[in-house]
Design a protein around this motif. Sequence first.
Motif, PDB file in Angstrom:
ATOM      1  N   SER A 191     -66.800   2.118 -64.172  1.00 29.34           N
ATOM      2  CA  SER A 191     -66.186   3.114 -64.765  1.00 29.34           C
ATOM      3  C   SER A 191     -65.326   3.848 -63.756  1.00 29.34           C
ATOM      4  N   SER A 192     -65.086   4.971 -63.798  1.00 29.11           N
ATOM      5  CA  SER A 192     -63.732   5.413 -62.752  1.00 29.11           C
ATOM      6  C   SER A 192     -64.503   6.051 -62.022  1.00 29.11           C
ATOM      7  N   ALA A 193     -64.219   6.992 -61.176  1.00 29.33           N
ATOM      8  CA  ALA A 193     -64.519   7.725 -60.083  1.00 29.33           C
ATOM      9  C   ALA A 193     -63.001   8.811 -60.755  1.00 29.33           C
ATOM     10  N   SER A 194     -61.812   8.800 -61.135  1.00 27.10           N
ATOM     11  CA  SER A 194     -61.151   9.683 -62.103  1.00 27.10           C
ATOM     12  C   SER A 194     -61.756  10.619 -62.880  1.00 27.10           C
TER      13      SER A 194
ATOM     14  N   TYR B 199     -57.395   7.859 -69.628  1.00 26.60           N
ATOM     15  CA  TYR B 199     -57.620   6.715 -69.282  1.00 26.60           C
ATOM     16  C   TYR B 199     -59.201   7.085 -69.411  1.00 26.60           C
ATOM     17  N   SER B 200     -59.306   7.939 -68.294  1.00 26.67           N
ATOM     18  CA  SER B 200     -60.844   9.074 -67.665  1.00 26.67           C
ATOM     19  C   SER B 200     -62.024   9.376 -68.821  1.00 26.67           C
ATOM     20  N   ARG B 201     -61.138   9.986 -69.940  1.00 27.22           N
ATOM     21  CA  ARG B 201     -61.929  10.483 -71.183  1.00 27.22           C
ATOM     22  C   ARG B 201     -62.854   9.583 -71.587  1.00 27.22           C
TER      23      ARG B 201
ATOM     24  N   SER C 267     -63.308   4.367 -56.887  1.00 27.72           N
ATOM     25  CA  SER C 267     -62.196   5.082 -56.508  1.00 27.72           C
ATOM     26  C   SER C 267     -60.916   4.115 -56.458  1.00 27.72           C
ATOM     27  N   HIS C 268     -59.859   4.291 -55.204  1.00 24.65           N
ATOM     28  CA  HIS C 268     -58.545   3.285 -55.393  1.00 24.65           C
ATOM     29  C   HIS C 268     -59.018   2.680 -54.933  1.00 24.65           C
TER      30      HIS C 268
ATOM     31  N   GLY D 158     -53.897  14.551 -63.046  1.00 24.69           N
ATOM     32  CA  GLY D 158     -55.810  13.853 -63.297  1.00 24.69           C
ATOM     33  C   GLY D 158     -56.275  12.967 -61.769  1.00 24.69           C
ATOM     34  N   ASP D 159     -55.842  12.830 -61.168  1.00 22.47           N
ATOM     35  CA  ASP D 159     -56.156  12.088 -59.566  1.00 22.47           C
ATOM     36  C   ASP D 159     -55.730  12.511 -58.807  1.00 22.47           C
TER      37      ASP D 159
END
Length: 338
Positions: A98-101, A125-127, A153-154, A269-270
């Motif tokens: 997934s993503s920390a965003s 993207y995050s949604r 994350s990054h 958003g990030d």
Amino acid sequence: MKILFIGGTGIISTAISKKLLESGEHELYIINRGNRNDCLPDGYKSIVCDINDEAEASKLLADMEFDVVADFIAFVPSQLERDYRLFAGKTKQFIFISSASAYQKPLSDYRITEGTPLSNPYWKYSRDKIACEDYLMKMYRDEGFPVTIVRPSHTYDERSIPLGVHGDNGSWQIAKRMLEGKPVIIHGDGTSLWTMTHNSDFADGFIGLLGNIHAIGESVQITSDESLTWNQIYHSIANALGVELKPYYVPSDFLAKCSTYDFTGGLIGDKANSVVFDNAKLKRLVPGFNAKIRYDQGVKMTIDNVLANKSLQKEDQEFDSWCDKVITAMEKAINLGE
């Protein structure tokens, strides 16, 4: 363990694949289109297929079972629905990247744990990643599908310089501006906190989750514990290049509104948010985990590699011109009262 990676050659997955192959302890299968597999050492078993061709994938994977399946390239729920059809009853653990965003924006607390709410109205993207997580956890609750969700994350590697504001062709143009003595745009005032994680450190945490029964049904973030301001990030890049940093600060909301680039998602958003990740859960699940590569050391390795490889120096004249236009516009606004 018998492990299948869907993808396997991206920034995150390449480091994991390499470490698994170097250990010689696991049987690694990689299913992808085979376009970038030359970045991997020998020892894996290749399944050449576009995973989006479900009929072909199903045929190639028939009668195969795995201890772990990890999908590194799923971005929307329909892709996870496909994975469920392909692997339900055929793997002991399914890992989704997934993503920390996906974490709450704006944040109510800069300290982020896996319990931080998921909500990002600024970035599709995050949604989409949130929707993917929702689907998989439903399959875990309703059908017993053995899911583990990982939130990076990054994360960066030796192929691209990690930073905040860049164009569609990547980050080289910003390094080039630094080398040419030009100002570089930094969003905000450069004092918000961020976390950079080297992909080899991420790989150590991820490998510790493979086959880990305590990770089933759990979401786990994997990041460095190091917090940096964006000023420190850009100064580290300039130091590695051996040049003076000439920062030009531009409000994040201005960048988002004036740009043809997607800075609404990537910044508002990030990256414009201060974040500090609490990796206590990961350290409980993977005793002994600790990110070892400090950012200034890691980015120096990246820059040395980029400078040594012309193929990684992809210029972006359009973005370079855009930076000059933004700086000119800001200077005109500053001088309106004169």
